[in-house]
Write an enzyme that holds these catalytic residues in place. Structure first.
Site, PDB file in Angstrom:
ATOM      1  N   GLU A 138     -29.251  10.209  34.894  1.00  0.00           N
ATOM      2  CA  GLU A 138     -29.280  11.669  34.850  1.00  0.00           C
ATOM      3  C   GLU A 138     -28.657  12.309  33.610  1.00  0.00           C
ATOM      4  O   GLU A 138     -27.649  13.023  33.689  1.00  0.00           O
ATOM      5  CB  GLU A 138     -28.602  12.242  36.113  1.00  0.00           C
TER       6      GLU A 138
ATOM      7  N   GLU B  55     -33.522   7.913  43.609  1.00  0.00           N
ATOM      8  CA  GLU B  55     -32.662   8.582  44.589  1.00  0.00           C
ATOM      9  C   GLU B  55     -33.457   9.653  45.303  1.00  0.00           C
ATOM     10  O   GLU B  55     -34.253  10.363  44.694  1.00  0.00           O
ATOM     11  CB  GLU B  55     -31.452   9.279  43.935  1.00  0.00           C
TER      12      GLU B  55
END
Length: 464
Positions: free
Chosen positions: A160, A368
């Site tokens: 991320e 995720e």
């Protein structure tokens, strides 16, 4: 890539604990959590859910739950205690034990090299704003490849780049806790350069494996369809998605993104000689962390401001104004959790179709997907039907996207078990397995754990 990966995910700082064991060095999160800046939910990851000692129990439970894959991250400071240290053999041995355990239980590891935690000396020397951190990361990555490359088929370099820098330099709720987008873009640039550089080094070693980057990505949507709203959506797509994904897949930043940045920021840290590294260091797959959509509207007025709901009080609103780019909007008709996350499973379908359009030759792994909630243990059980409904909707929409040609190769629930949820602390739970923090970190599989096992079985039958 062959079998579809059905698994769940963790990260080192959030689950391991053992913060002073095994010759581990201190990280930026160790430093932050023990400082006065940690004042929203002032807890630490010193013990977390004690995965450092109980990894076998966790991986066994994962396997018994029908999962064939486990995404976890390596703690940089277990491998290299600081930027100048020699390789810590205790750290190497620890992750070899985790890989041994994955092998024992028939679980495919997907290993993330960096999930927010770095040696504290690098952090105090500027972190990702400092180009020296790129060199240090590539050195660390090579150590991991050389020690584990023969055992790991799936690697992820960076977790991320968008969300981390959004929180570190936008909201200011992650260390270094500042609000300055010029510093954000510099840090993100170096994160992406580090990822590309690590991929270049991995390919030199000729392991039989695949390597990618994990990007939190969002379906950018609006409640109104007109030219101004479409421009806001385009700007938000650059701001959240394409600033990472275009670089990871194509090895270059979008031209209009650079043009917008150049209007307001000094970009002299973007070096000409980096272009070749970005081009050579493109990904084999794109990992996507998918939670919700981003609903936007045109910028109206006011200075750039990003506010996060980290308390789950149901009162604080997530809000974002990016001056001259866009503002966040809100749909009053959709359900949200206590932290303001919209419960909108179709967002992943919309996102996947968009990714297929932009990056048609790049496989996707959903690295995720999950729902944070105040879970309650009642009579020794956790009946998290809200999470089941949420996850089931996402999986069904992912399968629909696959039918329409999206090349999705895996799905990981966040998270394997309850863990430290960064600035949100421990009350916000995501796990398929409940951790009883008051009772020696006892593991208690939730209703969602059993549902997920059954769901995987059904999906495998459908694939036959």
């Amino acid at each position: 890539m062959d079998k579809f990966l059905w698994g769940s995910a963790t990260s080192a700082y959030q689950c391991e604990g053992g913060w002073l064991e095994g010759n581990k060095g201190l990280s930026n999160w160790d430093d932050f959590c023990h400082s006065e800046k940690n004042n929203v939910n002032p807890v630490t990851g010193d013990v977390a859910c004690d995965h450092y000692h109980r990894y076998e129990e966790d991986i066994r439970l994962l396997s018994e739950g029908g999962q064939n894959a486990y995404r976890f991250s390596i703690c940089w400071t277990r491998i290299l205690a600081n930027s100048q240290s020699t390789v810590n053999q205790e750290g190497i041995a620890y992750y070899n034990r985790i890989l041994d355990t994955c092998e024992k239980y028939g679980v495919e590891p997907l290993v993330t090299l960096y999930h927010y935690d770095m040696p504290v000396d690098l952090f105090k020397n500027g972190g990702w704003e400092n180009r020296e951190t790129v060199t240090a990361f590539i050195r660390y990555a090579k150590v991991c490849f050389e020690n584990f490359g023969g055992r790991v088929k799936y690697w992820a370099t960076i977790n991320e780049p968008n969300y981390e820098t959004y929180c570190c330099y936008g909201r200011g709720n992650y260390p270094p806790n500042v609000r300055d987008l010029s510093r954000r873009w510099k840090a993100m640039y170096h994160l992406l350069l580090a990822s590309a550089g690590a991929i270049v080094e991995y390919r030199k070693l000729n392991y039989e494996g695949t390597i990618g980057l994990v990007s939190d990505s969002y379906s950018i949507e609006s409640l109104v369809d007109n030219e101004q709203y479409r421009e806001a959506m385009h700007n938000a797509d650059l701001f959240y998605n394409r600033c990472v994904n275009d670089v990871a897949v194509y090895g270059e930043f979008p031209a209009d993104f650079i043009e917008k940045l150049a209007l307001d920021y000094d970009l002299s840290y973007m070096k000409k000689e980096d272009e070749e590294i970005f081009k050579k260091g493109t990904v084999d797959y794109l990992g996507i962390n998918a939670y919700d959509r981003t609903l936007v509207k045109p910028y109206t007025s006011g200075e750039t401001c990003m506010i996060a709901n980290n308390t789950g009080d149901g009162v604080t609103k997530n809000s974002t104004i990016i001056k001259n780019w866009f503002e966040l909007d809100e749909d009053p008709n959709t359900q949200k959790n206590a932290w303001g996350c919209e419960l909108y499973p179709k967002s992943v379908y919309n996102l996947l179709l968009d990714l297929k359009d932009k990056y048609p030759n790049t496989p996707i792994i959903i690295t995720e997907n999950g729902l944070g909630y105040y879970d309650e243990l009642v009579d020794g059980k956790v009946n998290d039907q809200y999470r089941i409904e949420f996850l089931n909707g996402f999986i069904d929409w992912i399968r629909q996207a696959q039918k329409e040609g999206c090349d999705v190769r895996g799905y990981f629930v966040w998270s394997t078990m309850d863990l430290y949820s960064w600035i949100n602390g421990y009350k916000k739970r995501y796990g398929l397995v409940y951790i009883d923090y008051e009772n020696d970190n006892k593991r208690i599989p939730k209703a969602s754990y059993y549902w997920y096992k059954k769901k995987i079985e059904e999906e495998l039958k459908n694939d036959e």
